[in-house]
Design a protein around this motif. Structure first.
Motif, PDB file in Angstrom:
ATOM      1  N   ARG A  59       0.757  -1.107   0.054  1.00 46.11           N
ATOM      2  CA  ARG A  59      -0.150  -0.061  -0.179  1.00 46.11           C
ATOM      3  C   ARG A  59       1.002   1.357   0.015  1.00 46.11           C
ATOM      4  O   ARG A  59       1.788   1.487   0.754  1.00 46.11           O
ATOM      5  N   ILE A  60       0.649   2.272  -0.652  1.00 49.66           N
ATOM      6  CA  ILE A  60       1.360   3.622  -0.886  1.00 49.66           C
ATOM      7  C   ILE A  60       0.092   4.468  -0.510  1.00 49.66           C
ATOM      8  O   ILE A  60      -0.971   4.521  -1.460  1.00 49.66           O
ATOM      9  N   ILE A  61       0.158   5.317   0.679  1.00 55.43           N
ATOM     10  CA  ILE A  61      -0.645   6.313   1.110  1.00 55.43           C
ATOM     11  C   ILE A  61       0.084   7.891   0.794  1.00 55.43           C
ATOM     12  O   ILE A  61       1.011   8.067   1.214  1.00 55.43           O
ATOM     13  N   SER A  62      -0.768   8.644  -0.152  1.00 57.60           N
ATOM     14  CA  SER A  62      -0.110  10.091  -0.209  1.00 57.60           C
ATOM     15  C   SER A  62      -1.196  10.852   0.222  1.00 57.60           C
ATOM     16  O   SER A  62      -2.462  10.790  -0.209  1.00 57.60           O
ATOM     17  N   PHE A  63      -0.917  11.925   0.868  1.00 61.69           N
ATOM     18  CA  PHE A  63      -2.087  12.713   1.457  1.00 61.69           C
ATOM     19  C   PHE A  63      -1.449  14.377   1.361  1.00 61.69           C
ATOM     20  O   PHE A  63      -0.297  14.642   1.579  1.00 61.69           O
ATOM     21  N   VAL A  76       1.324  24.115   2.382  1.00 60.20           N
ATOM     22  CA  VAL A  76       1.084  22.932   2.152  1.00 60.20           C
ATOM     23  C   VAL A  76       2.195  21.956   1.747  1.00 60.20           C
ATOM     24  O   VAL A  76       3.145  22.566   1.115  1.00 60.20           O
ATOM     25  N   ASN A  77       2.150  20.870   2.342  1.00 56.11           N
ATOM     26  CA  ASN A  77       3.162  19.793   1.881  1.00 56.11           C
ATOM     27  C   ASN A  77       2.474  18.566   1.489  1.00 56.11           C
ATOM     28  O   ASN A  77       1.235  18.466   1.751  1.00 56.11           O
ATOM     29  N   THR A  78       3.336  17.522   0.963  1.00 57.80           N
ATOM     30  CA  THR A  78       2.745  16.319   0.611  1.00 57.80           C
ATOM     31  C   THR A  78       3.240  15.324   1.807  1.00 57.80           C
ATOM     32  O   THR A  78       4.583  15.183   2.150  1.00 57.80           O
ATOM     33  N   GLY A  79       2.503  14.383   2.338  1.00 59.33           N
ATOM     34  CA  GLY A  79       2.740  13.392   3.271  1.00 59.33           C
ATOM     35  C   GLY A  79       2.636  12.221   2.569  1.00 59.33           C
ATOM     36  O   GLY A  79       1.817  12.037   1.582  1.00 59.33           O
ATOM     37  N   TYR A  80       3.338  11.222   3.263  1.00 56.94           N
ATOM     38  CA  TYR A  80       3.413   9.885   2.488  1.00 56.94           C
ATOM     39  C   TYR A  80       3.453   8.653   3.503  1.00 56.94           C
ATOM     40  O   TYR A  80       4.119   8.811   4.486  1.00 56.94           O
ATOM     41  N   ARG A  81       3.090   7.397   3.378  1.00 59.41           N
ATOM     42  CA  ARG A  81       3.301   6.426   4.075  1.00 59.41           C
ATOM     43  C   ARG A  81       3.228   5.093   3.035  1.00 59.41           C
ATOM     44  O   ARG A  81       2.133   4.829   2.403  1.00 59.41           O
ATOM     45  N   VAL A  82       4.610   4.445   3.001  1.00 62.11           N
ATOM     46  CA  VAL A  82       4.714   3.488   2.027  1.00 62.11           C
ATOM     47  C   VAL A  82       4.760   2.050   3.047  1.00 62.11           C
ATOM     48  O   VAL A  82       5.737   1.941   3.933  1.00 62.11           O
ATOM     49  N   GLN A  83       3.582   1.666   2.955  1.00 61.98           N
ATOM     50  CA  GLN A  83       3.258   0.236   3.754  1.00 61.98           C
ATOM     51  C   GLN A  83       3.730  -0.991   3.084  1.00 61.98           C
ATOM     52  O   GLN A  83       3.218  -1.511   2.100  1.00 61.98           O
ATOM     53  N   GLY A 125       7.594  -6.139   9.818  1.00 58.55           N
ATOM     54  CA  GLY A 125       7.411  -5.847   8.623  1.00 58.55           C
ATOM     55  C   GLY A 125       8.245  -4.512   8.096  1.00 58.55           C
ATOM     56  O   GLY A 125       8.940  -3.978   8.963  1.00 58.55           O
ATOM     57  N   GLY A 126       8.221  -4.140   6.974  1.00 60.39           N
ATOM     58  CA  GLY A 126       8.930  -3.060   6.527  1.00 60.39           C
ATOM     59  C   GLY A 126       8.174  -1.978   5.821  1.00 60.39           C
ATOM     60  O   GLY A 126       6.939  -2.248   5.220  1.00 60.39           O
ATOM     61  N   GLY A 127       8.336  -0.763   6.030  1.00 61.93           N
ATOM     62  CA  GLY A 127       7.568   0.579   5.832  1.00 61.93           C
ATOM     63  C   GLY A 127       8.534   1.884   5.937  1.00 61.93           C
ATOM     64  O   GLY A 127       9.617   1.629   6.538  1.00 61.93           O
ATOM     65  N   LYS A 128       8.075   2.662   5.320  1.00 60.37           N
ATOM     66  CA  LYS A 128       8.740   4.144   5.454  1.00 60.37           C
ATOM     67  C   LYS A 128       7.762   5.049   5.291  1.00 60.37           C
ATOM     68  O   LYS A 128       6.672   5.058   4.347  1.00 60.37           O
ATOM     69  N   GLY A 129       7.931   6.485   5.368  1.00 55.37           N
ATOM     70  CA  GLY A 129       6.973   7.599   5.304  1.00 55.37           C
ATOM     71  C   GLY A 129       7.720   9.031   5.669  1.00 55.37           C
ATOM     72  O   GLY A 129       8.969   9.033   6.123  1.00 55.37           O
TER      73      GLY A 129
END
Length: 447
Positions: A59-63, A76-83, A125-129
């Motif tokens: 899953r990739i979440i961008s907001f 404003v900036n862009t946020g991310y979470r790469v699950q 597990g592995g993720g980053k954001g």
């Protein structure tokens, strides 16, 4: 299709699919070259198309992250979470606040995190954001407002048994506190949702020191293999954050001398050894540039540019700043300087030509996914303490960290030897980390 055909076909697909994501493509290429022997031994990994499945995050979440500065301007900036992978446990990996953050960088970091976490032996597990927000030059109130806006969206996708972020570049104790406070306000008190917390609400002793200490424990194991003692060695270090500071501290506790640190504008050379207390004051308390360190210590000289271009004799190197900070010319300088052991404190600090050059010169390299795994290892120990409502002593956690880093080294060294890559810890770490994840993926079915 045999293993070699499968790998070639997969790489060709990647080079088309990820051409606009150079950092992610770089880490995929480096990884697949290492694990090729595993696919030859395990044809079921080819049959189940594990490489192509693994390269796509679950899953990739961008907001959007809107916030106001101290003048009342709307920003404003862009946020991310790469699950990326939950094969071994809940997603685990840091949050990075830095203007260079983009999806390619976070995918590269998240992919590396899968195998780093696997190597620790912990069930994560592995993720980053993160975000392209830059904390530098911002007031505490601006950082608080940004962090609260960021967490307002991120909290929808994380939890103690789902995804447990931590800090990274630009996200230290201050930022973790603001993020945790906003999560608590929305979701209630769950101290296991973030790691790297202050001790007062669930943080772990030795977490701040863990990545730097772990990088030194790892290089110490490398030295032992070659019959050498760390005492008396000289080390070049880049960076001036937690990893660099505590690597310098642990080196000097073990009788070695850290002769440098660096930040985004320049570096310090201090032949008498970095004064860790002064460095902490300059970078952690006053949040000033390294010029302030040089002004306070007579034996220190400040230079502009990269520490890796400096002509100075040393035995060890710990690049602990950022990805691809050491390129081919810097690798040649390291060889000229006499460096024989490198422990990667940052993620992918050596680019591919630099790595090839150093390996050809018989420089022993401890790759990031192994050498800097101490931070996430102690984060997992923090999660365990939170679950048990316990707090372990500094000595207990540090002892576990030493054992974990020794096991990571032994597993990487053994895997390299078993698969015909003896002396190549980069290949060994990839193989050891991958096999555990691959076995889990196969046993869990098409997920």
């Amino acid at each position: 299709m045999n293993a070699q055909e499968y790998i070639k076909t997969t790489q060709e697909k990647w080079h088309t699919q990820y051409a606009a994501e150079p950092e992610f493509l770089q880490v995929l290429d480096e990884f697949v070259e290492s694990v090729a022997p595993v696919f030859e031994e395990h044809p079921e990994f080819v049959e189940k198309n594990l490489l192509q499945i693994l390269a796509i995050p679950e899953r990739i979440i961008s907001f959007r992250v809107p916030w106001t500065d101290d003048e009342g301007n709307f920003r404003v900036n862009t946020g991310y979470r790469v699950q990326f992978s939950s094969a071994l446990g809940p997603y685990k990996g840091g949050l990075r606040f830095h203007p260079t953050v983009n999806q390619s960088i976070l995918k590269f970091l998240g992919f590396e995190q899968i195998f780093k976490n696997s190597l620790t032996g912990q069930p994560i597990g592995g993720g980053k954001g993160g975000s392209d927000f830059d904390p530098k030059g911002k007031s505490d109130n601006e950082i608080m407002r940004f962090a609260q806006s960021f967490m307002t969206e991120l909290q929808k996708f994380i939890g103690p048994d789902l995804d447990v972020p931590a800090g990274d570049i630009g996200v230290g104790g201050r930022e973790i506190g603001f993020l945790f406070g906003q999560y608590k306000k929305i979701r209630g008190f769950e101290n296991g949702v973030l790691t790297g917390k202050p001790l007062s609400y669930g943080g772990s002793l030795a977490r701040t020191e863990a990545t730097g200490y772990g990088a030194v424990y790892f290089i110490n194991e490398m030295l032992k293999t070659k019959g050498e003692d760390i005492a008396g060695k000289r080390a070049i270090i880049s960076g001036a954050g937690n990893v660099a500071i505590y690597a310098a501290e642990k080196l000097q506790q073990l009788g070695a001398t850290a002769i440098s640190v660096s930040d985004s504008t320049g570096y310090i050379i201090d032949e008498t050894g970095i004064d860790v207390a002064l460095l902490k004051d300059v970078k952690e308390v006053r949040r000033e540039r390294l010029t302030a360190y040089a002004e306070a210590k007579e034996t220190a000289t400040y230079y502009e540019g990269s520490v890796w271009d400096h002509d100075i004799q040393a035995d060890l190197a710990i690049p602990a700043a950022t990805q691809n900070e050491v390129k081919l010319p810097q690798a040649e300088q390291l060889i000229k300087n006499g460096v024989k052991f490198i422990s990667e404190g940052a993620n992918m600090p050596l680019d591919a030509p630099a790595t090839e050059k150093l390996l050809a010169a018989d420089v022993y390299i401890g790759p990031a996914k192994a050498a800097n795994a101490g931070g996430v290892a102690v984060s997992a120990l923090e999660m365990a303490q939170n679950s048990q409502r316990q707090s372990w002593s500094f000595e207990e956690v540090d002892g576990m960290l030493q054992d974990i880093m020794k096991d990571i080294y032994n597993n990487a060294e053994t895997a390299a030897r078993e698969y015909g890559k003896e002396g190549n810890l980069i290949a060994g770490a990839n193989i050891a980390g991958f096999k555990k994840v691959a076995d889990a993926m196969v046993s869990q079915g098409l997920v």
